[in-house]
Write an enzyme that holds these catalytic residues in place. Structure first.
Site, PDB file in Angstrom:
ATOM      1  N   ASP A 116       9.131   2.551   1.558  1.00 16.38           N
ATOM      2  CA  ASP A 116       7.879   3.442   2.037  1.00 16.38           C
ATOM      3  C   ASP A 116       7.811   3.330   3.733  1.00 16.38           C
ATOM      4  O   ASP A 116       7.528   2.014   4.153  1.00 16.38           O
ATOM      5  CB  ASP A 116       6.876   2.997   1.329  1.00 16.38           C
ATOM      6  CG  ASP A 116       5.375   3.650   1.747  1.00 16.38           C
ATOM      7  OD1 ASP A 116       5.616   4.102   2.959  1.00 16.38           O
ATOM      8  OD2 ASP A 116       4.559   3.442   0.879  1.00 16.38           O
TER       9      ASP A 116
ATOM     10  N   LYS B 250       2.706   9.909   8.639  1.00 15.21           N
ATOM     11  CA  LYS B 250       1.872   9.803   9.539  1.00 15.21           C
ATOM     12  C   LYS B 250       2.527  10.130  10.996  1.00 15.21           C
ATOM     13  O   LYS B 250       1.961  11.194  11.578  1.00 15.21           O
ATOM     14  CB  LYS B 250       1.641   8.153   9.817  1.00 15.21           C
ATOM     15  CG  LYS B 250       0.612   7.736   8.730  1.00 15.21           C
ATOM     16  CD  LYS B 250       0.581   6.288   8.741  1.00 15.21           C
ATOM     17  CE  LYS B 250      -0.643   5.450   7.832  1.00 15.21           C
ATOM     18  NZ  LYS B 250      -2.016   5.852   8.188  1.00 15.21           N
TER      19      LYS B 250
ATOM     20  N   PHE C 290       1.020  -1.083   0.050  1.00 17.79           N
ATOM     21  CA  PHE C 290      -0.083   0.127   0.065  1.00 17.79           C
ATOM     22  C   PHE C 290       0.811   1.260   0.050  1.00 17.79           C
ATOM     23  O   PHE C 290       1.826   1.328   0.827  1.00 17.79           O
ATOM     24  CB  PHE C 290      -0.901   0.230   1.310  1.00 17.79           C
ATOM     25  CG  PHE C 290      -2.073   1.109   1.220  1.00 17.79           C
ATOM     26  CD1 PHE C 290      -3.264   1.075   0.676  1.00 17.79           C
ATOM     27  CD2 PHE C 290      -1.680   2.373   1.787  1.00 17.79           C
ATOM     28  CE1 PHE C 290      -3.886   1.995   0.279  1.00 17.79           C
ATOM     29  CE2 PHE C 290      -2.692   3.353   1.608  1.00 17.79           C
ATOM     30  CZ  PHE C 290      -3.852   2.981   0.678  1.00 17.79           C
TER      31      PHE C 290
END
Ligand code: PLP
Length: 427
Positions: free
Chosen positions: A247, A276, A156
């Site tokens: 990532d 985040k 993702f």
């Protein structure tokens, strides 16, 4: 409205507020999310309160985002002070706080420079642009050939067109064709498949520019990368001069018990991305790279809000707090406690659950492959008990509490999980 009125408005007892208008919300806001019927309006530490005044232990933390929990005093103090000094100026000018945050990040990682943006997808977009430029300028991939970035199945990387294409899950592509050119997918934790893909794609000359992976697949089901796999990935990238992009949007900045996910794998990436946890809930993203592949020149890339004084003040506050309070030790200890507890609970339900997996404070409770109940059933039952959890993939319930979570709060989450499971599995 005077500042005093604002304060008393914000802390007014929620019982006096009118019932939340779910239908009105659904009419006015695009229906892009599958929302739970829960309206949250207040938070403190690891707890949030809904509009009815009911408290929940928050083991979602904005999906691995609220590093210091909710309304942490150091963040409250920092944003209150910063908003009164300078909230936003353009990157036409030097922003000292941006420099301070960048300096901390390069001092504490394998990277040499940073580009700031606003989200994980935006950070990954920057990495994709960097990889394409690397392919054209360093590998000599002609302008009319598409440089390819190899990503993993079940990965993702975001929801913009390029990052959703990078995401190796067809369900996220459905309805949005044409996808962006220049991506190829391989199974995760399978070095032979990666080697074969590189050989096939480069058969008529160099075409692969980069390999982009998560150190631990978060959305894909809390699936940690294997040390031997990443050793081979690094070796393949070196052999073929490919950029290794990690990532770290979900796992970076301490969530795994190491500052960076790649520290669990014994390798260093050339490029990695963050978002985040870096802002503790205030939107920020970052693209970091080694000097050897810092190919962006003036005018190549930009973002209006990227690295503004307000978000960088929060980033500086979060990173300093982590360091000064040795938060990584807490992440490791609480993570072990949580996994031990989840394994003990799973052992009570051997027909339904197969155990837990994860690193630090990103962990999953795993349903057996043949289990008929879905993660969402457990998440809903836990919510009824006052515990917020989030599914990850088709078989996993994810536990990603704030990194400040206490031993007592882990015990409480385990007890609430037991109660929820008793309902779900009908004991
Ligand atoms: N990359 C990873 C690994 C993620 O987990 C996410 C979000 O969950 C993203 C990228 C996208 O980040 P954002 O939603 O901030 O664009």
């Amino acid at each position: 409205m005077s500042p005093d009125t604002l304060v008393s408005f914000a802390s007014a007892p929620s019982t006096e507020a009118p019932a939340f208008d779910y239908a009105g919300f659904d009419q006015d806001v695009m229906q892009t999310y599958g929302r739970f019927p829960l309206a949250l309006e207040r938070g403190l530490g690891c707890r949030v309160w809904d509009t009815e005044g009911r408290a929940y232990l928050d083991f979602v933390a904005g999906i691995a985002t609220c590093t210091l929990g909710h309304s942490h005093p150091v963040i409250v103090a920092a944003v209150t002070d910063q908003i009164q000094r300078l909230q936003h100026v353009s990157n036409l000018y030097y922003i000292p706080l941006q420099g301070e945050l960048a300096h901390w990040l390069v001092e504490h990682s394998c990277a040499d420079s940073v580009f700031f943006c606003n989200s994980g997808a935006e950070a990954n977009e920057g990495a994709i642009k960097l990889a394409r430029k690397y392919g054209h300028t360093r590998l000599g991939i002609a302008a009319d050939i598409d440089p390819v970035i190899i990503t993993a199945q079940a990965s993702f990387h975001g929801r913009t067109l390029a990052t959703v294409t990078a995401t190796g899950q067809p369900k996220y592509h459905k309805g949005f064709t044409p996808m962006v050119r220049g991506f190829h997918y391989v199974p995760y934790n399978d070095a032979a498949a990666l080697e074969a893909a590189i050989a096939q794609l480069n058969a008529n000359g160099p075409q692969v520019a980069a390999v982009m992976l998560e150190a631990l697949q978060g959305e894909g089901g809390v699936n940690p990368g294997q040390v031997e796999y990443f050793r081979q990935v690094r070796e393949l990238c070196d052999r073929h001069n490919l950029l290794l992009i990690l990532d770290e949007v979900q796992v970076g900045l301490g969530r795994t018990g190491q500052l960076w996910g790649y520290e669990n794998l014994g390798i260093e990436p050339d490029v990695f991305t963050l978002a985040k946890g870096l802002g503790g809930g205030i939107p920020i993203g970052a693209l970091l790279c080694k000097s050897s592949c810092n190919l962006f020149e003036k005018g190549d890339h930009a973002s209006t809000f990227g690295g503004n004084p307000f978000v960088c003040r929060v980033g500086v506050t979060v990173t300093k707090f982590m360091e000064q309070n040795d938060l990584l030790s807490n992440v490791r200890a609480r993570g072990e406690q949580l996994r031990a507890g989840l394994n003990a609970i799973a052992a009570q339900y051997p027909d339904h659950l197969s155990g837990s997996r994860g690193w630090g404070l990103i962990n999953g409770l795993i349903l057996r492959d043949d289990e008929l109940k879905a993660p969402i059933d457990i998440v809903k039952a836990a919510m009824d008990e006052g515990l917020l959890l989030v599914p990850a993939g088709a078989r996993v319930v994810r536990y990603v509490p704030p990194l400040i979570v206490s031993a007592a709060e882990i015990d409480e989450a385990l007890a609430l999980t037991e109660r929820a499971l008793a309902t779900v599995f009908g004991d």
